[in-house]
Design an enzyme around this catalytic site. Sequence first.
Site, PDB file in Angstrom:
ATOM      1  CB  CYS A  87      -5.510  38.527 -29.647  1.00 42.55           C
ATOM      2  SG  CYS A  87      -4.406  37.120 -29.716  1.00 42.55           S
ATOM      3  CD  GLU A 122      -0.866  38.055 -36.764  1.00 44.21           C
ATOM      4  OE1 GLU A 122      -2.101  38.052 -36.561  1.00 44.21           O
ATOM      5  OE2 GLU A 122      -0.376  37.646 -37.835  1.00 44.21           O
TER       6      GLU A 122
HETATM    7  P1  NAD Z   1      -1.883  48.616 -28.260  1.00 48.34           P
HETATM    8  O1  NAD Z   1      -2.115  48.623 -29.722  1.00 48.34           O
HETATM    9  O2  NAD Z   1      -2.364  49.783 -27.475  1.00 48.34           O
HETATM   10  O3  NAD Z   1      -0.317  48.509 -27.944  1.00 48.34           O
HETATM   11  C1  NAD Z   1       0.482  47.448 -28.428  1.00 48.34           C
HETATM   12  C2  NAD Z   1       1.934  47.896 -28.453  1.00 48.34           C
HETATM   13  O4  NAD Z   1       2.064  48.971 -29.379  1.00 48.34           O
HETATM   14  C3  NAD Z   1       2.442  48.441 -27.121  1.00 48.34           C
HETATM   15  O5  NAD Z   1       3.802  48.148 -26.989  1.00 48.34           O
HETATM   16  C4  NAD Z   1       2.243  49.945 -27.275  1.00 48.34           C
HETATM   17  O6  NAD Z   1       3.070  50.717 -26.439  1.00 48.34           O
HETATM   18  C5  NAD Z   1       2.579  50.138 -28.740  1.00 48.34           C
HETATM   19  N1  NAD Z   1       1.940  51.283 -29.387  1.00 48.34           N
HETATM   20  C6  NAD Z   1       0.786  51.898 -29.047  1.00 48.34           C
HETATM   21  N2  NAD Z   1       0.518  52.905 -29.902  1.00 48.34           N
HETATM   22  C7  NAD Z   1       1.527  52.900 -30.813  1.00 48.34           C
HETATM   23  C8  NAD Z   1       1.811  53.699 -31.966  1.00 48.34           C
HETATM   24  N3  NAD Z   1       1.018  54.692 -32.338  1.00 48.34           N
HETATM   25  N4  NAD Z   1       2.924  53.416 -32.685  1.00 48.34           N
HETATM   26  C9  NAD Z   1       3.733  52.395 -32.326  1.00 48.34           C
HETATM   27  N5  NAD Z   1       3.525  51.630 -31.233  1.00 48.34           N
HETATM   28  C10 NAD Z   1       2.423  51.870 -30.495  1.00 48.34           C
HETATM   29  O7  NAD Z   1      -2.483  47.250 -27.723  1.00 48.34           O
HETATM   30  P2  NAD Z   1      -2.537  46.723 -26.216  1.00 48.34           P
HETATM   31  O8  NAD Z   1      -3.646  47.419 -25.518  1.00 48.34           O
HETATM   32  O9  NAD Z   1      -1.175  46.770 -25.616  1.00 48.34           O
HETATM   33  O10 NAD Z   1      -2.885  45.187 -26.436  1.00 48.34           O
HETATM   34  C11 NAD Z   1      -4.181  44.720 -26.593  1.00 48.34           C
HETATM   35  C12 NAD Z   1      -4.521  44.524 -28.060  1.00 48.34           C
HETATM   36  O11 NAD Z   1      -3.575  43.630 -28.642  1.00 48.34           O
HETATM   37  C13 NAD Z   1      -5.866  43.881 -28.275  1.00 48.34           C
HETATM   38  O12 NAD Z   1      -6.515  44.517 -29.343  1.00 48.34           O
HETATM   39  C14 NAD Z   1      -5.522  42.435 -28.646  1.00 48.34           C
HETATM   40  O13 NAD Z   1      -6.507  41.771 -29.398  1.00 48.34           O
HETATM   41  C15 NAD Z   1      -4.264  42.627 -29.397  1.00 48.34           C
HETATM   42  N6  NAD Z   1      -3.469  41.393 -29.435  1.00 48.34           N
HETATM   43  C16 NAD Z   1      -3.387  40.722 -30.613  1.00 48.34           C
HETATM   44  C17 NAD Z   1      -2.685  39.520 -30.686  1.00 48.34           C
HETATM   45  C18 NAD Z   1      -2.575  38.750 -31.980  1.00 48.34           C
HETATM   46  O14 NAD Z   1      -1.640  37.947 -32.113  1.00 48.34           O
HETATM   47  N7  NAD Z   1      -3.475  38.944 -32.922  1.00 48.34           N
HETATM   48  C19 NAD Z   1      -2.054  39.020 -29.550  1.00 48.34           C
HETATM   49  C20 NAD Z   1      -2.155  39.744 -28.360  1.00 48.34           C
HETATM   50  C21 NAD Z   1      -2.855  40.949 -28.321  1.00 48.34           C
END
Ligand code: NAD
Length: 480
Positions: free
Chosen positions: A282, A248
Amino acid sequence: MPSVRNTIAGRHAEPTGAERFRAINPANLDDVIADYAFSSPADIDRAVAAARHAFPVWRGRTAAQRAEILMQAGAILQSRSAELGVLMTREMGKPLAEAVAEIGYAGRVLQFYASEAQRPIGEVLASGRPDVHYYTQREPIGAVGLITPWNFPFSIACWKIGPALITGNTAVWKPAPHHPFCSQALLDCLLRAGMPEGVVNLVHGGAETGAAIVGHAGLPAISFTGSTPVGQAIFRSVSHRLGRAQCEMGGKNGLYVHRSADLSRAVTLAVEGGFRSAGQKCTATSRVLVDRAILSDFTEMLVARVAELKLGDPSHAATFIGPVVDDRQFAKVRQHIEAAMAHGHRPAIGGLDKPIPGGYFIAPTIFTGVTPDEPLAQEEIFGPVVAVLPVDGLTEAIAVLNGTPYGLSSTIVTNDLVAAQRFARDIECGVVNVNLPTAGVEMHAPFGGWKGSGLGQPEQGLKIMEFYTHWRSIAMNFSS
Ligand code: NAD
């Protein structure tokens, strides 16, 4: 300062990686919450081994026994919502009332999935062969990897842990690093509820830790919530090793104000969707499309309402908007505002002035007269910034809303049934709202983005059970 500890096989120990992280209260940068090491690849190996070791034991429990633990964990979480709300506000800046509400919701999510223990896990089929009893049954996959973002520290984790556990899987969970003690508190609720050691293993870390989970051959399935580029890379990587992934991701959600709309309601919905959680949902409203006939009245009312919003300390009850989560998010949102201004826009309200020193505060900002192809109307900002776009009617509004790489949530504000129906039919996204904010979900409905907002099975609701289970068809010949 208490130490940050992983929980692997029920034992708490500090992570052993070389990379470190400073978690800071975004409303008060002098308040350091923790300074701690991320998990090493060896920590991940141990966590995966623990989850795999616990799998036969957990799978061997009856669904009712698993449900009892989830039910109890949900109750503990709910009973601690006031205390943990304060913790969440300090760790990631969500206004207190929203934080407390999220924890209550998270507890109910665990209980919602617990109630699945009473529902069928398969079906009986008519066999074409005589004297054959033919039936299907869901089976858990094994140890699964769960990776979650910072913007909903409890609820997103619970809507992954709940369905994973009730179906008999075990898990390695890596939350975002910003809120280590919220994550530990959630694990503590599960352990206090009687969850056996190793069923959920918490590993703290960042991108590299996440990547070690994604690539781990011992985890046949990965569920991720976070940004679109990371989610797409994870989906590719897990698919490449023939695992199962569910991602997601981001959104560029739009609210369309139809000429028939009640303008006061439309303003309320735009403010709720655009500025709650400082725009860091999100499903936050990032674009507001308005029919030209009502554009000036609507914009005037919106700017006046936003001028009344209280920005400040998220632990104060009167605060509507707290800080954004960290320095990276602060810089990113400000860059979007700068780029819009360099493009010739002047904010109708808000902008770059630092409204409150000592924290990552950004004033609620509105840009008007935005056109569909600008970065302001195309890119996820994830902050308290709303772009207003004039449109000429429903057809153009739908085309503009559909014209981004995302497809998470959209709203139409209207009193016209035909417009509402056409909108619901033609919009390209997973969540459609009529006279409701773009943000806001209910746990029993599937929640998942289309296009760049989601890959694989939608979460919440019951569709996600497909992700956490294999189907087995069993044919039993009972002829003598
Ligand atoms: P992010 O993608 O930077 O990180 C999300 C998670 O993934 C964190 O735990 C992070 O440490 C981990 N991560 C980062 N890079 C990674 C990699 N290369 N491999 C594996 N894991 C990795 O996102 P964020 O800044 O923490 O959150 C904000 C984003 O999340 C926004 O884009 C938002 O829209 C999205 N979001 C989506 C939903 C949904 O249900 N669609 C819900 C909440 C947030």
